[in-house]
Design an enzyme around this catalytic site. Sequence first.
Site, PDB file in Angstrom:
ATOM      1  N   ASP B  10      18.063  38.026  57.927  1.00  0.00           N
ATOM      2  CA  ASP B  10      17.879  36.651  57.465  1.00  0.00           C
ATOM      3  C   ASP B  10      18.643  36.411  56.164  1.00  0.00           C
ATOM      4  OD1 ASP B  10      16.268  37.897  55.521  1.00  0.00           O
ATOM      5  OD2 ASP B  10      14.462  37.657  56.734  1.00  0.00           O
ATOM      6  N   SER B  11      18.132  35.520  55.334  1.00  0.00           N
ATOM      7  CA  SER B  11      18.874  35.148  54.115  1.00  0.00           C
ATOM      8  C   SER B  11      19.082  36.329  53.166  1.00  0.00           C
ATOM      9  CB  SER B  11      18.145  34.025  53.369  1.00  0.00           C
ATOM     10  OG  SER B  11      16.806  34.406  53.082  1.00  0.00           O
ATOM     11  N   ILE B  12      18.163  37.287  53.193  1.00  0.00           N
ATOM     12  CA  ILE B  12      18.299  38.412  52.258  1.00  0.00           C
ATOM     13  C   ILE B  12      19.499  39.272  52.662  1.00  0.00           C
ATOM     14  CG2 ILE B  12      17.107  40.374  51.204  1.00  0.00           C
ATOM     15  CD1 ILE B  12      14.464  38.925  51.848  1.00  0.00           C
ATOM     16  N   GLN B  15      22.778  36.744  51.935  1.00  0.00           N
ATOM     17  CA  GLN B  15      23.148  36.668  50.510  1.00  0.00           C
ATOM     18  C   GLN B  15      23.580  38.016  49.926  1.00  0.00           C
ATOM     19  OE1 GLN B  15      19.712  34.968  48.576  1.00  0.00           O
ATOM     20  NE2 GLN B  15      19.794  33.084  49.770  1.00  0.00           N
ATOM     21  N   HIS B 191      13.419  36.077  47.297  1.00  0.00           N
ATOM     22  CA  HIS B 191      14.781  36.616  47.368  1.00  0.00           C
ATOM     23  C   HIS B 191      15.018  37.613  46.234  1.00  0.00           C
ATOM     24  CE1 HIS B 191      15.016  32.887  49.744  1.00  0.00           C
ATOM     25  NE2 HIS B 191      15.807  33.624  50.508  1.00  0.00           N
TER      26      HIS B 191
END
Lengths: 242, 242
Positions: B10-12, B15, B191
Site C-alpha cells: 500500500d502507501s507505505i 512512498q 506512515h
Amino acid sequence: MRPQIVLFGDSITEQSFRRGGWGAALADAYSRKADVLNRGYGGYTTRLGFFLLHHLFPLECTNPPVATTIFFGANDAALLGRNSERQHVPVEEYKENLRRMVHHLKKCSPTMLIVLITPPPVDEEGRLEYARSVYGENAVKLAERTNEMAGVYAKQCVELARELGLPSIDLWSKMQETEEWRKKFLSDGLHLTEEGNAVVHQEVIRVFNEASFCASAMPYDFPHHSEIDDWKDPSKAFLQFS
Amino acid sequence: MRPQIVLFGDSITEQSFRRGGWGAALADAYSRKADVLNRGYGGYTTRLGFFLLHHLFPLECTNPPVATTIFFGANDAALLGRNSERQHVPVEEYKENLRRMVHHLKKCSPTMLIVLITPPPVDEEGRLEYARSVYGENAVKLAERTNEMAGVYAKQCVELARELGLPSIDLWSKMQETEEWRKKFLSDGLHLTEEGNAVVHQEVIRVFNEASFCASAMPYDFPHHSEIDDWKDPSKAFLQFS
C-alpha cells in the site's frame, strides 16, 4: 508492462539511490507510472560504458526504455600524469563514444527520449581535502581532476546534444551559478551532496517535462483508490484490466 | 537480465522511494546486483491488491522476481463505523487474501523468496493530531484506526507466514520495542518517518540475508572498475559477456 526510465552512467548515477539521491527522487516522481532502473557503474568512463551497450540495451528488445539519461565524463576527464590517469579518455573520444551510445539507443528505439548530462564541476581543493582525509600524509598533492578540464568535457557534451538535436543538462554550468557550489553541491569535490542531487533531479524533471514526458500527464497503471466506488465488490473497477 | 525484487503493498510501499525511504535504500543496497521495483498502491487493501496479482505477476512470465515483499494491512485494519470504514477488510479475509497472494506467487515461481510484512503500529493520538492539522475543527474526533486492531492483523500475518513456512517481519511488534516509537517512527500516526523507514530497511535486509539472498554474496553484472587491467583496451575485461 510499465514504461522504463534507465539511468546510464558512472558513480554519480550508481549512488543516485542513496539518501536524497536523484535516482530515487525520480523513481518517486514517476511512482505508479514508470520504473526507474539504475545502470550506474562506479569508476566507468564512456570507453568502458560502450561495452555494456548491447547488454543493457539489446537491439532485439521488445520493450526498450522510454527514456534514458547518459551521464558520463567525470572519470573521462581525469588528467594524464595525475593519480587517476588510467581513467583518462581524450575529449574527442569521449564525444565520439557518447555519439555512438546515442546511435545505439536510437537504433534500439527511435522514439526513446535520450538526455545527455555533463559532468558536474570539480572542486579541486575539495578533492585534495578528501584525499588527505583518506590517505593522510601520503595523499596526492595535485588533484587528479580540474574544474577547467571537466568544463572542456561538459562543453563537448552540450555541443554533441545540439548536433544530434537532443536535450542536455549542462550540470557543470548550472551548479556554478550558485556561489557556494563547491561545498553545497559536492561532498568530496566530485560526488554530489543531497543538495547536489536535488539539482540533478530538478534538471532531469525539467527536461523530461519539456519533452512532454511528464509524470502528472501519465495515467496510473491501476485505479487510484479515490476512484474505487464499491469497496465491498471492487471487481468492476478492475474490469477494464481483465 | 538483472534479478528483480518487487515491493508489493500500500502507501507505505508506494512512498518507499521518498527521501530516506526503505525501497530506495534497498535499491541502493542491491545496486548493480538486482533491480527493486515499487508496486505500492496508496489506499489499497488486500482485497484490492488481489485484482492486481495476475497483472503484476503473470503466470506465464519467463523472468519472475527472485524476491517479493507483501506489505498490506494498514488499510485493511481501518475500523468499521469510523471515517475510513470503506477500506475495512475483515481480518479473516485479510489473512485469506494474503494466503491467495502467496499461492499465486509460488505458482509464478516456486523458488521466489516471499516475505510477509505486518502493518506498523498506529499512534491514535498522532492520527487525530494529523486530522486536526488538515481539517481543523471539522476533523474527526475518533481515530479511524487503533493500535490494538492493527495488532490483530499483524498477528494473523505472522501466523500465516508460520503456517506457510515463510519469513515475516513483525513490524507492529518490532517498532514498539522502542519506547519513543510513536513520534520516532511515525509521521502522522500511520506512515513512516525516515527512522521508521530505516527499521523496515534493516528488517528486510536481515530477512533477505537469513534467506541467503545477500547482496554482498551476489556477483556484479559487469567487472568492478578495480578489475579492469587494461584501460586503453578494456575489451578483454568484457570478453566473457560477448
